[in-house]
Design a protein around this motif. Structure first.
Motif, mmCIF file in Angstrom:
data_model
loop_
_atom_site.group_PDB
_atom_site.id
_atom_site.type_symbol
_atom_site.label_atom_id
_atom_site.label_comp_id
_atom_site.label_asym_id
_atom_site.label_seq_id
_atom_site.Cartn_x
_atom_site.Cartn_y
_atom_site.Cartn_z
ATOM 1 N N VAL A 139 0.835 -1.206 0.000
ATOM 2 C CA VAL A 139 0.000 0.000 0.000
ATOM 3 C C VAL A 139 0.867 1.252 0.000
ATOM 4 N N SER A 140 1.889 1.281 0.839
ATOM 5 C CA SER A 140 2.743 2.462 0.882
ATOM 6 C C SER A 140 3.589 2.577 -0.388
ATOM 7 N N ALA A 141 3.986 1.457 -0.973
ATOM 8 C CA ALA A 141 4.720 1.509 -2.247
ATOM 9 C C ALA A 141 3.824 2.064 -3.349
ATOM 10 N N LEU A 142 2.559 1.702 -3.333
ATOM 11 C CA LEU A 142 1.618 2.241 -4.325
ATOM 12 C C LEU A 142 1.493 3.752 -4.193
ATOM 13 N N PHE A 143 1.348 4.253 -2.971
ATOM 14 C CA PHE A 143 1.242 5.695 -2.768
ATOM 15 C C PHE A 143 2.547 6.407 -3.136
ATOM 16 N N THR A 144 3.678 5.792 -2.842
ATOM 17 C CA THR A 144 4.965 6.399 -3.182
ATOM 18 C C THR A 144 5.149 6.491 -4.693
ATOM 19 N N VAL A 145 4.877 5.408 -5.391
ATOM 20 C CA VAL A 145 5.034 5.410 -6.847
ATOM 21 C C VAL A 145 4.027 6.335 -7.509
ATOM 22 N N SER A 146 2.796 6.338 -7.033
ATOM 23 C CA SER A 146 1.803 7.226 -7.643
ATOM 24 C C SER A 146 2.146 8.691 -7.395
ATOM 25 N N GLY A 147 2.727 9.000 -6.245
ATOM 26 C CA GLY A 147 3.159 10.372 -5.987
ATOM 27 C C GLY A 147 4.321 10.779 -6.867
ATOM 28 N N LEU A 148 5.246 9.869 -7.099
ATOM 29 C CA LEU A 148 6.404 10.177 -7.947
ATOM 30 C C LEU A 148 6.019 10.274 -9.420
ATOM 31 N N VAL A 149 5.169 9.375 -9.890
ATOM 32 C CA VAL A 149 4.764 9.381 -11.297
ATOM 33 C C VAL A 149 3.807 10.529 -11.583
ATOM 34 N N GLY A 150 2.919 10.815 -10.662
ATOM 35 C CA GLY A 150 1.918 11.856 -10.881
ATOM 36 C C GLY A 150 2.454 13.264 -10.698
ATOM 37 N N GLY A 151 3.663 13.394 -10.210
ATOM 38 C CA GLY A 151 4.248 14.711 -10.018
ATOM 39 C C GLY A 151 3.857 15.376 -8.717
ATOM 40 N N ALA A 152 3.057 14.721 -7.923
ATOM 41 C CA ALA A 152 2.667 15.283 -6.631
ATOM 42 C C ALA A 152 3.784 15.036 -5.619
ATOM 43 N N GLY A 153 3.755 15.782 -4.565
ATOM 44 C CA GLY A 153 4.760 15.593 -3.525
ATOM 45 C C GLY A 153 4.547 14.296 -2.785
ATOM 46 N N VAL A 154 5.637 13.707 -2.357
ATOM 47 C CA VAL A 154 5.573 12.467 -1.594
ATOM 48 C C VAL A 154 5.906 12.792 -0.146
ATOM 49 N N HIS A 155 5.001 12.443 0.737
ATOM 50 C CA HIS A 155 5.243 12.672 2.163
ATOM 51 C C HIS A 155 6.329 11.714 2.634
ATOM 52 N N TRP A 156 7.130 12.139 3.585
ATOM 53 C CA TRP A 156 8.256 11.339 4.047
ATOM 54 C C TRP A 156 7.832 10.023 4.676
ATOM 55 N N SER A 157 6.596 9.951 5.154
ATOM 56 C CA SER A 157 6.165 8.744 5.859
ATOM 57 C C SER A 157 5.927 7.564 4.911
ATOM 58 N N MET A 158 5.620 7.831 3.658
ATOM 59 C CA MET A 158 5.338 6.725 2.739
ATOM 60 C C MET A 158 6.574 5.868 2.450
ATOM 61 N N PRO A 159 7.722 6.436 2.092
ATOM 62 C CA PRO A 159 8.896 5.564 1.907
ATOM 63 C C PRO A 159 9.343 4.889 3.206
ATOM 64 N N VAL A 160 9.161 5.578 4.334
ATOM 65 C CA VAL A 160 9.532 4.979 5.621
ATOM 66 C C VAL A 160 8.614 3.802 5.927
ATOM 67 N N LEU A 161 7.311 3.969 5.729
ATOM 68 C CA LEU A 161 6.370 2.859 5.936
ATOM 69 C C LEU A 161 6.642 1.719 4.970
ATOM 70 N N CYS A 162 7.052 2.059 3.765
ATOM 71 C CA CYS A 162 7.378 1.045 2.768
ATOM 72 C C CYS A 162 8.539 0.177 3.261
ATOM 73 N N LEU A 163 9.582 0.811 3.754
ATOM 74 C CA LEU A 163 10.742 0.060 4.247
ATOM 75 C C LEU A 163 10.414 -0.732 5.517
ATOM 76 N N ILE A 164 9.641 -0.133 6.413
ATOM 77 C CA ILE A 164 9.254 -0.836 7.642
ATOM 78 C C ILE A 164 8.377 -2.044 7.322
#
Length: 81
Positions: free
Chosen positions: A41-66
């Motif tokens: 779920v967090s990887a989906l939000f991270t990738v969609s934020g990066l591809v869509g040009g929107a800002g990515v909150h710091w918590s999404m990559p951290v949640l992805c790694l955790i």
């Protein structure tokens, strides 16, 4: 080759009868499922934020790694019982 030759009789006790299926093993299986769910779920939000040009909150990559770490840890515990 007849079907009777292919089928083998059940020999020995199943894992749950030997006590191999414990509460700790079930807890690790649930931990694996939750960890990988958080990861995807967090990887989906991270990738969609990066591809869509929107800002990515710091918590999404951290949640992805955790989530990935918890999922791998739980999976290793289930496999290595």
């Amino acid at each position: 080759m007849a079907l009777d030759e292919i089928q083998q009789p059940n020999i020995g006790k199943p894992d749950y009868a030997r006590g191999a299926s414990s509460a700790g093993l079930k807890l690790c299986a649930i931990l694996t499922t939750v960890g990988f769910a958080i990861f995807w779920v967090s990887a989906l939000f991270t990738v969609s934020g990066l591809v869509g040009g929107a800002g990515v909150h710091w918590s999404m990559p951290v949640l992805c790694l955790i989530g990935l770490a918890v999922g791998i840890y739980g999976r290793r515990r289930v496999e290595c019982r």
